[in-house]
Write a protein that holds these residues in place. Structure first.
Motif, short mmCIF file in Angstrom:
data_model
loop_
_atom_site.label_atom_id
_atom_site.label_comp_id
_atom_site.label_asym_id
_atom_site.label_seq_id
_atom_site.Cartn_x
_atom_site.Cartn_y
_atom_site.Cartn_z
N THR A 40 39.58 98.09 53.72
CA THR A 40 38.51 98.66 52.89
C THR A 40 39.09 99.77 52.00
OG1 THR A 40 38.00 100.31 54.58
CG2 THR A 40 36.73 98.27 54.66
N GLU A 41 38.31 100.14 50.98
CA GLU A 41 38.64 101.31 50.17
C GLU A 41 37.36 102.09 49.91
OE1 GLU A 41 42.40 99.71 47.46
OE2 GLU A 41 40.53 100.26 46.51
N ALA A 42 37.50 103.43 49.86
CA ALA A 42 36.36 104.29 49.57
C ALA A 42 36.41 104.74 48.11
CB ALA A 42 36.38 105.50 50.49
N TYR A 43 35.25 104.73 47.48
CA TYR A 43 35.07 105.28 46.12
C TYR A 43 33.99 106.33 46.24
CZ TYR A 43 38.20 101.75 44.54
OH TYR A 43 39.33 101.00 44.37
N ASP A 44 34.38 107.59 46.13
CA ASP A 44 33.53 108.67 46.59
C ASP A 44 33.20 109.68 45.51
OD1 ASP A 44 32.26 109.86 49.02
OD2 ASP A 44 33.52 111.53 48.40
N GLY A 45 31.96 109.66 45.05
CA GLY A 45 31.45 110.74 44.22
C GLY A 45 31.68 110.58 42.73
N PRO A 46 31.00 111.40 41.93
CA PRO A 46 31.04 111.29 40.47
C PRO A 46 32.37 111.75 39.87
CG PRO A 46 29.75 113.20 41.13
CD PRO A 46 30.08 112.45 42.39
N ARG A 47 33.18 112.46 40.64
CA ARG A 47 34.44 112.97 40.08
C ARG A 47 35.62 112.05 40.36
NH1 ARG A 47 33.00 118.32 39.21
NH2 ARG A 47 35.13 118.90 38.74
#
Length: 178
Positions: A40-47
């Motif tokens: 898996t990979e995390a894509y976290d937040g607007p920045r």
DNA sequence: ACGATGATGAAC
DNA sequence: TTCATCATCGTA
């Protein structure tokens, strides 16, 4: 036993690790395909410059800004579909990309193998109604069986390209890339 | 209305 | 390393 919506109500980085070893189930007609999540990979937040959400909310990525537990499928490179699950609170864009399951290695191959196309975009994963859901892992994963690494294909993402937000099971033969 | 650009995979 | 191949988005 099905994984419920509350499971996703945490940071993408936590959920990405929690999902390793869980089962992704696809039902097509009478046929059931049971797969195990191994990467898996995390894509976290607007920045997060690697995330679609970093350029603000658009019609494509809108589901990332909504409540957790919904499916984000998008089309890329003119021919591939990618499967993601939204995490965290509404208003904070975050998602986990399912990169590999046994027996499909690679994010495009698993969507192809499970017949997941854009029609799953914005649907909930916490119900069996749409023929795609998750079930808990058979037993806890030992922390030393989880490898942390840099995400794939995000060299343009500035400081965020070096984040160790990719997770995979050490002993799996179905990892998309060493 | 147009052009750039990918969270990829396979072949060469 | 190249290519297949197109929805999406920024710019205008």
């Amino acid at each position: 036993m099905i994984i419920k919506q509350a499971f996703f109500n945490h940071s993408a980085i936590k959920v990405a690790q929690d999902l390793l070893g869980c089962f992704l189930i696809r039902k097509i007609g009478r046929k059931i395909i049971k797969t195990k999540i191994v990467e898996t990979e995390a894509y976290d937040g607007p920045r997060d410059l690697a995330s679609h959400a970093s350029r603000g909310r658009t019609n494509r990525n809108a589901v990332m800004f909504g409540p957790a537990g919904y499916i984000y499928v998008y089309f890329t490179y003119g021919l591939h579909f990618m499967l993601n699950i939204v995490t965290g609170k509404p208003g904070y864009p975050a998602a986990v990309l399912i990169r590999a399951v046994e027996p499909f290695n690679g994010p495009a191959r698993l969507t192809k193998g499970l017949a997941i196309k854009k029609n799953f975009n914005r649907l909930p994963i916490f119900t069996k109604k749409h023929g795609l859901w998750l079930e808990p892992k058979a037993e806890p994963i030992k922390p030393n069986n989880i490898i942390r690494a840099k995400r794939i294909g995000v060299d343009y993402a500035g400081a965020y390209k070096n984040k160790l937000w990719r997770f995979y099971l050490k002993d799996s033969k179905f990892i998309s890339k060493k």
